[in-house]
Design a protein around this motif. Structure first.
Motif: not given
Length: 478
Positions: A249-262
């Motif tokens: 899984t692309r790290p940039s997608h994980i960072i974006a989903a977590t950060a924006l969700g919060g």
């Protein structure tokens, strides 16, 4: 029984929302990996459509800020959400809990001490804060049904909500992933309806009675930033939620989903909280922001909003209890994850009941959030720095080798760079902290400007990076 040194997984385990999750800190095998990075957005959004955002937003006005200043601080204070996003990428890389991954930072023994603080102290405080919010507001609801006792009502609500919360933690990862998207949509509908009834009462021309400038203004803005930043900086558990994702899984997608969700719900509803503070009198605010808010709502919406607060509390504390149950295992307690979740829930309930009978929501939130950064800010900085230095390469199986001479035994079980960085960073944060109860000498000398978050994070990251260039650091980062 799986222990803190056993990486094995059960071949019979299936990650499903229909039955309790038996896996704890054990490795998630490649065949069990599933999901998409975007699923994390909902996991982090549901807990953050929260009444605590209203409370913290109102605090920005109570600090003496103008509306535009409060909004600026709210946006700035939400930027640290990028750090839980960065930490989350370590979950798929290692395939285990963040409380195990941090053995690479602190050593096998040193990690137990740090996790006891970051995984237990912070979690217990946030469990109590959120249950406290639902207890105060739920008590108003049960009072309408005839139970007017000022102690029994909040206690009853706390016990019921905490029981449901523990059930969510027991069923675990699959239930959280599957249900939180629905919960987010429901909560957004309720909180947006509440916002619609708040806006007509907002004083858009609001001016502080005594406008701040110079050092007092910077003091208020930095204190507000610390209160806001303490929430995302406390979420060192983000790898736990992401650990089931495929390693590719692309790290940039994980960072974006977590950060924006919060960040997105925090920014929006905290701004609404600041607007709310201009709509109520000082007398009403003194009675409690939650009571003042309910007074603005029509009779039919008040109970729905309170139920929404309770659902949000269950969502947030369910995730917190879930990850804390693995922290207890990582510390070395020989207990399975489900009994561990029950123990965590019982401790959080006890602390909540104490707070119900001894404080009010606004005071509890502000004071606890400020003091938490002494621990959370340096720990977040060290974890982030380690991910960068290692390029997010973690050997999940090796993390469970707790023997002397193992890869993460370091110096007698302690990583000097990691422990030293957190300790020195925590001292720097404490020296720069400004609260009503205690202020550090540096903060006091600067006119009570609060630089605890940047000081704690920069010093901790700098110390860790510097020591990584020594023989101790090169050994730790091999």
């Amino acid at each position: 029984m799986p222990t803190s040194t056993d990486p094995a997984t059960s071949p019979a385990f299936v990650d499903t929302a229909r039955r309790p999750e038996t896996r704890g800190i054990e490795l998630v095998s490649p065949s069990d990996r599933h999901g998409r990075a975007r699923d994390l957005f909902w996991v982090w959004a549901a807990p953050n459509v929260s009444v605590l955002n209203f409370t913290i937003g109102a605090t920005m006005i109570l600090l003496g800020l103008e509306l535009w200043q409060a909004i600026l601080v709210i946006v700035a204070g939400s930027l640290p959400w990028v750090f839980p996003g960065i930490l989350a990428i370590a979950g798929p890389a290692a395939g285990t809990s963040g409380s195990v991954i941090t053995r690479a930072l602190y050593g096998v023994i040193g990690n137990k001490l740090v996790v006891a603080f970051t995984g237990w102290l912070i979690s217990a405080v946030f469990l109590a804060l959120n249950w406290l919010a639902s207890s105060f507001m739920g008590a108003d609801l049960v009072a309408q049904a005839g139970l007017t006792d000022p102690v029994l009502g909040p206690v009853l609500v706390t016990v019921v909500v905490s029981t449901i919360t523990v059930l969510v933690a027991v069923y675990g990862h699959a239930l959280i992933i599957k249900s939180y998207s629905v919960i987010t949509i429901v909560l957004l509908a309720v909180f947006l309806a509440v916002t619609a009834f708040i806006l007509p009462h907002v004083d858009w021309s609001y001016r502080a009675t005594q406008p701040l400038d110079g050092v007092p203004l910077w003091s208020a803005m930095t204190i507000g930033f610390t209160i806001l930043a303490s929430t995302p900086l406390s979420y060192a558990n983000s790898p736990d939620i992401a650990r089931y994702l495929p390693r590719a899984t692309r790290p940039s997608h994980i960072i974006a989903a977590t950060a924006l969700g919060g960040a997105l719900p925090c920014i929006f509803f905290t701004i609404v909280g600041a607007l709310l503070a201009t709509a109520v009198s000082d007398t009403a605010m003194a009675a409690g922001i939650e009571t003042a808010l309910l007074d603005l709502l029509p009779g039919w919406l008040g109970p729905i909003f309170v139920l929404g607060v309770i659902v949000n509390t269950v969502a947030l504390n369910g995730m917190t209890t879930y990850t804390s149950s693995m922290a207890l295992q990582a510390v070395g307690v020989p207990i399975r994850r489900i009994p561990s979740a029950i123990v965590v829930g019982a401790i959080g309930t006890a602390l909540t009941l104490y707070l119900v009978m001894s404080t009010n929501l606004l005071d509890a939130v502000n004071l606890m959030l400020q003091f938490l950064v002494i621990v959370s800010a340096p720990a977040m900085a060290v974890f982030t720095t380690d991910i960068i230095l290692r390029r997010n390469r973690y050997d999940g199986a090796a993390l469970f080798d707790g023997d002397r001479g193992g890869p993460f035994w370091y110096t007698g079980g302690w990583s000097i760079p990691g422990i030293g960085a957190v300790a020195i960073g925590g001292l720097a944060a404490a020296l720069c902290l400004s609260t009503d109860v205690w202020s550090g000498p540096i903060s006091e000398a600067m006119g009570y400007i609060d630089l605890s978050v940047p000081a704690g994070m920069i010093v901790a990251a700098g110390v860790y990076f510097g020591l990584s260039k020594t023989s101790l650091g090169r050994s730790a980062l091999r």
